[in-house]
Design a protein around this motif. Structure first.
Motif, PDB file in Angstrom:
ATOM      1  N   ILE A  24       0.838  -1.206   0.000  1.00 50.41           N
ATOM      2  CA  ILE A  24       0.000   0.000   0.000  1.00 50.41           C
ATOM      3  C   ILE A  24       0.870   1.253   0.000  1.00 50.41           C
ATOM      4  N   THR A  25       1.860   1.286   0.869  1.00 52.14           N
ATOM      5  CA  THR A  25       2.746   2.453   0.967  1.00 52.14           C
ATOM      6  C   THR A  25       3.495   2.692  -0.340  1.00 52.14           C
ATOM      7  N   GLU A  26       4.082   1.640  -0.877  1.00 51.88           N
ATOM      8  CA  GLU A  26       4.855   1.782  -2.113  1.00 51.88           C
ATOM      9  C   GLU A  26       3.970   2.094  -3.308  1.00 51.88           C
ATOM     10  N   SER A  27       2.760   1.548  -3.331  1.00 52.14           N
ATOM     11  CA  SER A  27       1.884   1.801  -4.476  1.00 52.14           C
ATOM     12  C   SER A  27       1.508   3.279  -4.561  1.00 52.14           C
ATOM     13  N   ARG A  28       1.322   3.896  -3.422  1.00 59.87           N
ATOM     14  CA  ARG A  28       1.045   5.338  -3.430  1.00 59.87           C
ATOM     15  C   ARG A  28       2.203   6.107  -4.053  1.00 59.87           C
ATOM     16  N   GLY A  58      11.093   1.180 -10.230  1.00 64.48           N
ATOM     17  CA  GLY A  58      11.840   0.603  -9.116  1.00 64.48           C
ATOM     18  C   GLY A  58      10.948   0.312  -7.918  1.00 64.48           C
ATOM     19  N   ARG A  59      10.044   1.222  -7.654  1.00 64.22           N
ATOM     20  CA  ARG A  59       9.116   1.011  -6.540  1.00 64.22           C
ATOM     21  C   ARG A  59       8.128  -0.112  -6.839  1.00 64.22           C
ATOM     22  N   LEU A  60       7.735  -0.243  -8.096  1.00 64.33           N
ATOM     23  CA  LEU A  60       6.853  -1.348  -8.478  1.00 64.33           C
ATOM     24  C   LEU A  60       7.575  -2.685  -8.286  1.00 64.33           C
ATOM     25  N   ALA A  61       8.858  -2.719  -8.593  1.00 63.64           N
ATOM     26  CA  ALA A  61       9.653  -3.924  -8.343  1.00 63.64           C
ATOM     27  C   ALA A  61       9.723  -4.227  -6.849  1.00 63.64           C
ATOM     28  N   THR A  62       9.820  -3.179  -6.037  1.00 63.55           N
ATOM     29  CA  THR A  62       9.823  -3.357  -4.582  1.00 63.55           C
ATOM     30  C   THR A  62       8.510  -3.970  -4.109  1.00 63.55           C
ATOM     31  N   ASN A  64       6.514  -5.895  -5.900  1.00 65.93           N
ATOM     32  CA  ASN A  64       6.501  -7.301  -6.328  1.00 65.93           C
ATOM     33  C   ASN A  64       7.372  -8.174  -5.439  1.00 65.93           C
ATOM     34  N   GLU A  65       8.483  -7.640  -4.993  1.00 65.44           N
ATOM     35  CA  GLU A  65       9.347  -8.377  -4.075  1.00 65.44           C
ATOM     36  C   GLU A  65       8.666  -8.556  -2.717  1.00 65.44           C
ATOM     37  N   LEU A  73      -1.929 -11.027  -2.891  1.00 62.97           N
ATOM     38  CA  LEU A  73      -1.874  -9.563  -2.905  1.00 62.97           C
ATOM     39  C   LEU A  73      -1.620  -8.998  -4.298  1.00 62.97           C
ATOM     40  N   ALA A  74      -1.202  -9.838  -5.230  1.00 63.34           N
ATOM     41  CA  ALA A  74      -0.931  -9.366  -6.588  1.00 63.34           C
ATOM     42  C   ALA A  74      -2.192  -8.817  -7.248  1.00 63.34           C
ATOM     43  N   SER A  75      -3.343  -9.309  -6.835  1.00 61.99           N
ATOM     44  CA  SER A  75      -4.588  -8.814  -7.419  1.00 61.99           C
ATOM     45  C   SER A  75      -5.270  -7.789  -6.515  1.00 61.99           C
ATOM     46  N   HIS A  76      -4.562  -7.321  -5.522  1.00 58.58           N
ATOM     47  CA  HIS A  76      -5.082  -6.293  -4.619  1.00 58.58           C
ATOM     48  C   HIS A  76      -5.207  -4.983  -5.399  1.00 58.58           C
ATOM     49  N   GLY A  77      -6.258  -4.250  -5.161  1.00 61.96           N
ATOM     50  CA  GLY A  77      -6.553  -3.043  -5.927  1.00 61.96           C
ATOM     51  C   GLY A  77      -5.416  -2.047  -6.033  1.00 61.96           C
ATOM     52  N   VAL A  78      -4.749  -1.764  -4.915  1.00 63.13           N
ATOM     53  CA  VAL A  78      -3.684  -0.753  -4.971  1.00 63.13           C
ATOM     54  C   VAL A  78      -2.486  -1.226  -5.777  1.00 63.13           C
TER      55      VAL A  78
END
Length: 94
Positions: A24-28, A58-62, A64-65, A73-78
Motif C-alpha cells: 500500500i505504501t509503495e503503491s502510493r 523501481g518502486r513497483l519492483a519493490t 513485487n518483491e 496480494l498481486a490482485s489487490h486493488g492498490v
C-alpha cells in the motif's frame, strides 16, 4: 484478540500484514511518481519524466518483491492501480 493463536499462524498473518502495508505504501509512491511523469511529458520535460518513470518502476519492483510470498496480494486493488499508472506513464513516454 489474537493472543490465542498458535505462533505459526500469528507469524503467517504478521508477514501477510507487513507485505500488504508495504504494498500500500509503495503503491502510493508509484502512482505519485508515474502521474508526475505524465505531467512532465505533457510539458515536454522528457528528462524529468524519465527519472520519475525509473523511480516508479523501481518502486513497483519493490512491491513485487514484498508480495512474492503472498501472491494473493498481486490482485489487490492498490497493486493493480500502481501497475496501471506505471504502464500509462511508459506508454505516454513512448
Amino acid at each position: 484478540m489474537t493472543s490465542g493463536l498458535p505462533d505459526e499462524v500469528r507469524s503467517i498473518l504478521d508477514a501477510r500484514f507487513e507485505a500488504r502495508e508495504r504494498a500500500i505504501t509503495e503503491s502510493r509512491k508509484v502512482i505519485r511518481a508515474a502521474a508526475n511523469a505524465i505531467r512532465c511529458l505533457h510539458r515536454s520535460e522528457r528528462e524529468g519524466a524519465d527519472v520519475l518513470i525509473e523511480e516508479s518502476g523501481g518502486r513497483l519492483a519493490t512491491i513485487n518483491e514484498a508480495i512474492s510470498e503472498t501472491p494473493e496480494l498481486a490482485s489487490h486493488g492498490v497493486v493493480l492501480d500502481a501497475a496501471k499508472e506505471y504502464t500509462e506513464a511508459c506508454l505516454t513516454r513512448a
